[in-house]
Design an enzyme around this catalytic site. Structure first.
Site, short mmCIF file in Angstrom:
data_model
loop_
_atom_site.label_atom_id
_atom_site.label_comp_id
_atom_site.label_asym_id
_atom_site.label_seq_id
_atom_site.Cartn_x
_atom_site.Cartn_y
_atom_site.Cartn_z
N LYS A 232 0.85 -1.20 0.00
CA LYS A 232 0.00 0.00 0.00
C LYS A 232 0.88 1.24 0.00
CE LYS A 232 -3.01 2.61 3.15
NZ LYS A 232 -3.59 2.61 4.52
N GLU B 259 -9.40 4.07 2.39
CA GLU B 259 -8.94 4.14 1.00
C GLU B 259 -7.88 3.10 0.67
OE1 GLU B 259 -5.51 5.36 2.90
OE2 GLU B 259 -7.55 5.92 3.39
N LYS C 11 -9.53 13.20 8.75
CA LYS C 11 -9.03 12.79 10.05
C LYS C 11 -8.87 14.00 10.96
CE LYS C 11 -6.06 9.03 8.26
NZ LYS C 11 -6.58 7.88 9.01
N ARG D 94 -7.62 -0.05 1.31
CA ARG D 94 -8.15 -1.32 0.78
C ARG D 94 -8.64 -1.17 -0.65
NH1 ARG D 94 -12.43 -1.44 5.54
NH2 ARG D 94 -10.59 -0.47 6.44
N ASP E 162 -11.93 7.40 4.32
CA ASP E 162 -10.71 7.12 5.07
C ASP E 162 -10.37 5.63 5.05
OD1 ASP E 162 -8.49 7.82 6.53
OD2 ASP E 162 -9.50 7.71 8.47
#
Length: 474
Positions: free
Chosen positions: A228, A312, A240, A314, A310
């Protein structure tokens, strides 16, 4: 980059200060056999034999001093990190042989991330002489790979955008004559639609891309390593809070692990066909950012409803895992700083391991134990797939109810992996919140040694060292 090769040298009888390791239970018997000046030095220093304790013993001449250090008798690499950090510059050798793995801490005690410091922080060079020269190359490579993870994660997002991450991979590819493909723009939107959607709000200079490295003999077993590469995660429109965003330069820690592992594979010349995949994006906020409630297309053909922007990581991994599986590899490993839920469950030191194959999971756990790089298996609990149901699409990217967050994230990824391909997912922190000997606060490699030992054990290495025998990877 620290020159680790200069810190671990073959012992050819060069002048060096001796180091003797003493366990607490051995101390009294050992002291009783020593001359008076040694007993006085040990008593004056209040030496206990506990790990981390050190006493300098005088010799007949000023430069003939030696060292006694406390030990618990294990081959934990970090014991030698504490010892190395306590010694002045010079050459050293152990009286008794120490396991190769223990030298990793010695090497990493010399590593600093000082790119942004205006004044230097010189590190005394403690050079270790070893009577096991066959293991030098393997330990130097592992130290360099660990340092690479740390340096990439510690680099601020201002200097580690998607293009910078691609440049890092390009340098490694050039070193090992690997082929490199970087997909961007319209080609990215067509081929990797979720990667493009997550990264589209970034400014043009930080546009998203899919980075793929290919190396090795096509006739060898094919393995895929996926990381990732979210270079900074604002949370997107589900922004966030400041406290959650402060460390988000580390959200490309999975990519750092994947690149470091690929480097180890190529350096050892493992007989595999290596496919490295890094989706590199910034999860930014702008007028064209993807939104909660949007439905995204994916490379696999599944439609994905966005429950939370948030979540993102995955999404970009889903497209990358789909691509990895298209060439039917024998194995897929992915690394990601994916969920806070894994950290709540296991804390900062233990990566959560998910696997669709029990034998693979068991072997990775054993490799982690053998290398003092533990991982902890968590379940791909099928009933929790219901939490990812969408009323309008094939799947939702955020688990309903907020429970079992690490599990539902892994279940989401599993939808993009063919069931007949062994796959393991490391949900790793890639960060050390407090400093320890050889392990400064900041970026950290967690799960790297476990994965590398597993690959080495499974595929072996044709490369021979200076003695003509196969090197132990740790």
């Amino acid at each position: 980059m620290t020159d680790f090769a200069s810190l671990l040298l073959p012992d050819r009888g060069q002048p060096a200060h001796g180091i003797q390791l003493i366990q607490p239970a051995q101390l009294d018997d050992w002291v009783a056999t020593q001359p008076e000046r040694t007993r006085v030095a040990v008593t004056t220093a209040q030496f206990t034999g506990k790990p981390g304790s050190v006493v300098i013993l005088p010799g007949h001449k000023p430069d003939e001093w030696s060292v006694v250090a406390g030990s618990d008798g294990s081959d934990d690499p970090w014991q030698l990190a504490a010892l190395a950090a306590a010694l002045p510059a010079g050459h050293y050798r152990f009286h008794d042989d120490v396991p190769a793995a223990a030298t990793l801490g010695w090497l990493l005690a010399h590593h600093r991330f000082d790119r942004y410091r205006s004044t230097g922080d010189p590190i005394p060079q403690r050079i270790l002489l070893t009577r096991r020269p066959a293991e030098i190359d393997a330990m130097v490579s592992l130290a360099a790979a660990t340092a690479l993870v740390r340096d990439l994660v510690d680099t601020p997002a201002s200097d580690m955008g998607p293009a910078d991450l691609a440049a890092q991979v390009e340098r490694v590819a050039a070193r090992f004559q690997a082929s490199l493909t970087v997909t961007q723009g319209d080609d990215l939107a067509r081929g990797f639609p979720m990667v493009a959607a997550v990264g589209r709000a970034a400014v043009p200079a930080r546009a998203p891309r899919m980075i793929e490295l290919l190396w090795g003999d096509p006739t060898h077993p094919r393995i895929a390593i996926v990381g990732k590469g979210v270079v900074f995660d604002s949370g997107g429109l589900n922004i966030k809070p400041t406290s959650g965003m402060l460390m988000m330069k580390k959200d490309m820690g999975g990519a750092a692990h994947a690149l470091a592992l690929a480097m180890l594979v190529m350096e050892a010349q493992l007989p595999v066909r290596l496919h490295l995949l890094i989706p590199a994006v910034e999860n930014a906020i702008a007028g064209d950012a993807f939104r909660p409630g949007d439905v995204l297309a994916s490379r696999k053909g599944l439609s994905v409803e966005i429950g939370n922007t948030d979540a993102e990581g995955r999404l970009v991994l889903g497209d990358a895992l789909t691509r990895a599986g298209e060439d039917t590899p024998e194995l897929i490993l992915d690394f990601a700083t994916l969920t806070g839920a894994a950290r709540v469950a296991l804390g900062p030191d233990l990566p959560a391991l998910f696997a669709n194959n029990d034998a693979l999971a068991d072997a990775l756990i054993a490799a982690g134990t053998a290398t003092a790089d533990p991982v902890w298996r968590m379940p791909l609990w099928a009933p929790y797939n219901d939490m990812l149901k969408s009323g309008i699409a094939d799947i939702n990217n955020a688990g309903e109810g907020g429970l079992a967050g690490a599990v539902t994230a892994a279940l989401f990824l599993q939808r993009f992996v063919s069931a007949d391909i062994p796959w393991a997912h490391f949900d790793t922190f890639a960060w050390r919140p407090t400093a320890r000997p050889g392990r400064p606060k900041g970026g950290e490699a967690l799960g790297l040694r476990a994965a590398w030992r597993y690959l080495f054990n499974r595929f072996g290495a044709p490369k021979t060292n200076m003695t003509g025998t196969q090197s132990d990877p740790t």
